[in-house]
Design an enzyme around this catalytic site. Structure first.
Site, PDB file in Angstrom:
ATOM      1  N   ARG A   1       0.858  -1.192   0.000  1.00 11.24           N
ATOM      2  CA  ARG A   1       0.000   0.000   0.000  1.00 11.24           C
ATOM      3  C   ARG A   1       0.891   1.237   0.000  1.00 11.24           C
ATOM      4  O   ARG A   1       1.973   1.242   0.612  1.00 11.24           O
ATOM      5  CB  ARG A   1      -0.899   0.029   1.247  1.00 11.24           C
TER       6      ARG A   1
ATOM      7  N   HIS B   1      -0.956   0.554  -9.728  1.00 13.74           N
ATOM      8  CA  HIS B   1      -1.682  -0.405  -8.877  1.00 13.74           C
ATOM      9  C   HIS B   1      -2.294  -1.545  -9.726  1.00 13.74           C
ATOM     10  O   HIS B   1      -3.498  -1.783  -9.694  1.00 13.74           O
ATOM     11  CB  HIS B   1      -2.780   0.306  -8.069  1.00 13.74           C
TER      12      HIS B   1
HETATM   13  P1  NDP Z   1      -1.653 -11.737   4.770  1.00 12.23           P
HETATM   14  O1  NDP Z   1      -2.534 -11.231   5.852  1.00 12.23           O
HETATM   15  O2  NDP Z   1      -1.814 -13.137   4.321  1.00 12.23           O
HETATM   16  O3  NDP Z   1      -0.114 -11.576   5.212  1.00 12.23           O
HETATM   17  C1  NDP Z   1       0.318 -10.440   5.904  1.00 12.23           C
HETATM   18  C2  NDP Z   1       1.725 -10.684   6.448  1.00 12.23           C
HETATM   19  O4  NDP Z   1       2.187  -9.493   7.085  1.00 12.23           O
HETATM   20  C3  NDP Z   1       1.775 -11.788   7.505  1.00 12.23           C
HETATM   21  O5  NDP Z   1       2.954 -12.527   7.369  1.00 12.23           O
HETATM   22  C4  NDP Z   1       1.807 -11.005   8.826  1.00 12.23           C
HETATM   23  O6  NDP Z   1       2.457 -11.673   9.888  1.00 12.23           O
HETATM   24  C5  NDP Z   1       2.630  -9.814   8.400  1.00 12.23           C
HETATM   25  N1  NDP Z   1       2.395  -8.672   9.298  1.00 12.23           N
HETATM   26  C6  NDP Z   1       1.265  -7.973   9.509  1.00 12.23           C
HETATM   27  N2  NDP Z   1       1.440  -7.009  10.423  1.00 12.23           N
HETATM   28  C7  NDP Z   1       2.729  -7.114  10.814  1.00 12.23           C
HETATM   29  C8  NDP Z   1       3.521  -6.414  11.746  1.00 12.23           C
HETATM   30  N3  NDP Z   1       3.021  -5.406  12.470  1.00 12.23           N
HETATM   31  N4  NDP Z   1       4.801  -6.791  11.912  1.00 12.23           N
HETATM   32  C9  NDP Z   1       5.320  -7.818  11.205  1.00 12.23           C
HETATM   33  N5  NDP Z   1       4.607  -8.528  10.291  1.00 12.23           N
HETATM   34  C10 NDP Z   1       3.343  -8.179  10.098  1.00 12.23           C
HETATM   35  O7  NDP Z   1      -1.813 -10.710   3.550  1.00 12.23           O
HETATM   36  P2  NDP Z   1      -1.639 -11.002   1.983  1.00 12.23           P
HETATM   37  O8  NDP Z   1      -0.339 -11.679   1.776  1.00 12.23           O
HETATM   38  O9  NDP Z   1      -2.855 -11.635   1.447  1.00 12.23           O
HETATM   39  O10 NDP Z   1      -1.618  -9.498   1.401  1.00 12.23           O
HETATM   40  C11 NDP Z   1      -0.634  -8.577   1.792  1.00 12.23           C
HETATM   41  C12 NDP Z   1      -0.948  -7.197   1.252  1.00 12.23           C
HETATM   42  O11 NDP Z   1      -0.659  -7.108  -0.139  1.00 12.23           O
HETATM   43  C13 NDP Z   1      -2.406  -6.739   1.338  1.00 12.23           C
HETATM   44  O12 NDP Z   1      -2.743  -6.298   2.632  1.00 12.23           O
HETATM   45  C14 NDP Z   1      -2.465  -5.639   0.312  1.00 12.23           C
HETATM   46  O13 NDP Z   1      -2.163  -4.410   0.947  1.00 12.23           O
HETATM   47  C15 NDP Z   1      -1.347  -5.983  -0.666  1.00 12.23           C
HETATM   48  N6  NDP Z   1      -1.874  -6.326  -2.003  1.00 12.23           N
HETATM   49  C16 NDP Z   1      -1.566  -5.510  -3.068  1.00 12.23           C
HETATM   50  C17 NDP Z   1      -2.004  -5.808  -4.336  1.00 12.23           C
HETATM   51  C18 NDP Z   1      -1.614  -4.989  -5.517  1.00 12.23           C
HETATM   52  O14 NDP Z   1      -2.197  -5.127  -6.592  1.00 12.23           O
HETATM   53  N7  NDP Z   1      -0.630  -4.141  -5.418  1.00 12.23           N
HETATM   54  C19 NDP Z   1      -2.852  -6.995  -4.594  1.00 12.23           C
HETATM   55  C20 NDP Z   1      -3.087  -7.794  -3.418  1.00 12.23           C
HETATM   56  C21 NDP Z   1      -2.624  -7.456  -2.172  1.00 12.23           C
HETATM   57  P3  NDP Z   1       1.841 -13.025  10.527  1.00 12.23           P
HETATM   58  O15 NDP Z   1       1.973 -14.076   9.429  1.00 12.23           O
HETATM   59  O16 NDP Z   1       2.730 -13.307  11.665  1.00 12.23           O
HETATM   60  O17 NDP Z   1       0.411 -12.733  10.866  1.00 12.23           O
HETATM   61  C1  OXD Z   2      -5.789  -5.901  -3.096  1.00 21.40           C
HETATM   62  C2  OXD Z   2      -5.385  -4.968  -4.143  1.00 21.40           C
HETATM   63  O1  OXD Z   2      -5.639  -5.593  -1.913  1.00 21.40           O
HETATM   64  O2  OXD Z   2      -5.699  -5.221  -5.331  1.00 21.40           O
HETATM   65  O3  OXD Z   2      -6.282  -7.001  -3.442  1.00 21.40           O
HETATM   66  O4  OXD Z   2      -4.721  -3.964  -3.861  1.00 21.40           O
END
Ligand code: NDP
Ligand code: OXD
Length: 315
Positions: free
Chosen positions: A230, A278
C-alpha cells in the site's frame, strides 16, 4: 429453497457490471443493488461487497450480516471509524491473485538483480557494454516484509531462482529456504541483510510509513525497494532522498499514498524509480463474485466464514 437476500455492491457505478453479471449468474436467490445507481432501503441490506466504501456508509445498514472485500488488503474498510465491528469482514484470498503478485515481484526482482535499467540506458546510447561484473542470485539477499498468503508464494517463486531469502512477520515462520525474522526486535537484522526489500505487509497502524528514512538507512548500500502493498507504507520523500543520496540503487512502486498518482508527483520522472498504476495483480471479477456467493452460502448454512479479518490485529 433458501430465502432471498440482498447484497449492496459498493463500487464505482461505471464498473458495476463487472460484478453484477457474474453475481446474477451465480446466485439466483440474491438481489443485487448498486450504490449510487439503484434505490434501496438501507434496512434491507444483508451483505455488502466493495473495496473502499465511503466512511460511515456501512454503519447505516442495520441488518448487515457480512461484508466481503474485493481486495486482499482491507485498509480501505478499517480506516472507517464507524465500521460496524459486530459485522465480520471477509477479505479476498485467491491463488490467481497471489500468482500474479508473485509474477510481478519476481519480474522486478530480476530486473533489479540483472541491472536491466542500466542496459536500457546503454541501448538508448547505442553502447555495446559487456564488461559488467556478473551477479549470482545466490549472492543477492531478498527480504520480504510480510510473509503471509502472497509473501509466501513470492518466496517460493524466488526460491526457484536461488535467491537468498528471508521473511519478516509478526509470528515465526518455517518456510523451506526462507530465514524467518519475527517482530520489531528482529527488524533491523532483517533489513541489514536485505539487498532487495519487497513490501507485502497489510497497511495497519503498526505498519504505516514503515518504509522510511530510518528503515532505508538500515538497508545495505545499493539496496532496492519494491513496494507492492500500500502507498501508506512508504514515506515518498524519504525514498527520493535515499535514492538521490546514492544509498539506494532503485525502487519499484505499484501503490501510492494518493491514487491516481498526481501528475505533479516527483515519482513519475525519477530516473531510479519504475512505477505501475496499482496493477501488480488484477483480480478476476467472476472469481471475486464467486468468493462472495460462496461466503453467503456458508453464512446462510451456519458454517464458519473463511478469511475473516481480525479487527484487533488490523488484517
Ligand atoms: P496476509 O494477511 O496473508 O499476510 C500479511 C503478512 O504481514 C503476515 O505474514 C503477517 O504476519 C505480516 N504482518 C502484519 N502485520 C505485521 C507487523 N506489524 N509486523 C510484522 N509482520 C506483520 O496478507 P496477503 O499476503 O494476502 O496481502 C498482503 C498485502 O498485499 C495486502 O494487505 C495488500 O495491501 C497488498 N496487495 C496488493 C495488491 C496490488 O495489486 N498491489 C494486490 C493484493 C494485495 P503473521 O503471518 O505473523 O500474521
Ligand atoms: C488488493 C489490491 O488488496 O488489489 O487485493 O490492492
Amino acid at each position: 429453497m433458501t430465502a432471498r437476500s440482498k447484497l449492496l455492491l459498493a463500487v464505482p457505478v461505471t464498473w458495476a457490471g463487472l460484478w453484477t453479471t457474474p453475481l446474477a449468474e451465480l446466485a439466483s436467490d440474491l438481489d443485487v443493488v448498486v450504490q449510487g445507481r439503484d434505490e434501496y432501503d438501507p434496512k434491507t441490506i444483508d451483505y455488502a461487497l466493495g473495496f473502499r466504501p465511503e466512511p460511515g456508509m456501512l454503519a447505516t445498514l442495520s441488518s448487515l450480516k457480512v461484508v466481503f472485500s474485493l481486495g486482499a488488503g482491507v485498509d480501505g474498510f478499517l480506516i472507517d471509524p464507524n465500521y460496524p465491528k459486530h459485522v465480520p469482514l471477509v477479505r479476498f484470498v485467491d491463488h490467481q491473485l497471489s500468482r500474479e503478485m508473485a509474477q510481478y515481484c519476481v519480474m522486478h526482482t530480476l530486473i533489479h538483480h540483472r541491472q536491466q535499467r542500466m542496459f536500457d540506458q546503454f541501448q538508448r546510447e547505442k553502447k555495446w557494454r559487456q564488461s559488467v561484473p556478473p551477479r549470482r542470485t545466490e549472492d543477492t539477499r531478498v527480504g520480504i516484509l510480510g510473509i503471509g498468503e502472497i509473501g509466501t508464494m513470492v518466496a517460493e517463486r524466488l526460491r526457484d531462482h536461488d535467491f537468498r531469502l528471508a521473511g519478516w512477520s509478526r509470528t515465526r515462520k518455517a518456510i523451506d529456504g526462507v530465514e524467518s525474522f519475527a517482530g520489531h526486535g528482529e527488524l533491523a537484522k532483517f533489513l541489514g541483510r536485505s539487498d532487495i526489500l519487497i513490501c507485502l505487509l497489510p497497511l495497519t497502524a503498526d505498519t504505516r510509513h514503515i518504509l522510511n528514512a530510518k528503515t532505508f538507512a538500515q538497508l545495505p548500500k545499493d539496496a532496492v525497494v519494491i513496494n507492492v502493498a500500500r502507498g501508506g507504507h512508504l514515506k515518498e520523500d524519504d525514498l527520493i532522498a535515499a535514492l538521490d543520496s546514492g544509498h539506494l540503487a532503485g525502487a519499484t512502486l505499484d501503490v501510492f499514498e494518493t491514487e491516481p498518482l498526481p501528475e505533479s508527483s516527483a515519482l513519475w520522472s525519477h530516473p531510479k524509480i519504475m512505477l505501475t498504476p496499482h496493477v501488480a495483480a488484477i483480480s478476476d471479477p467472476r472469481v471475486m463474485a464467486k468468493n462472495a456467493v460462496d461466503g453467503i452460502a456458508r453464512h446462510k448454512a451456519g458454517k464458519p466464514l473463511e478469511n475473516v479479518v481480525d479487527f484487533a490485529r488490523g488484517y
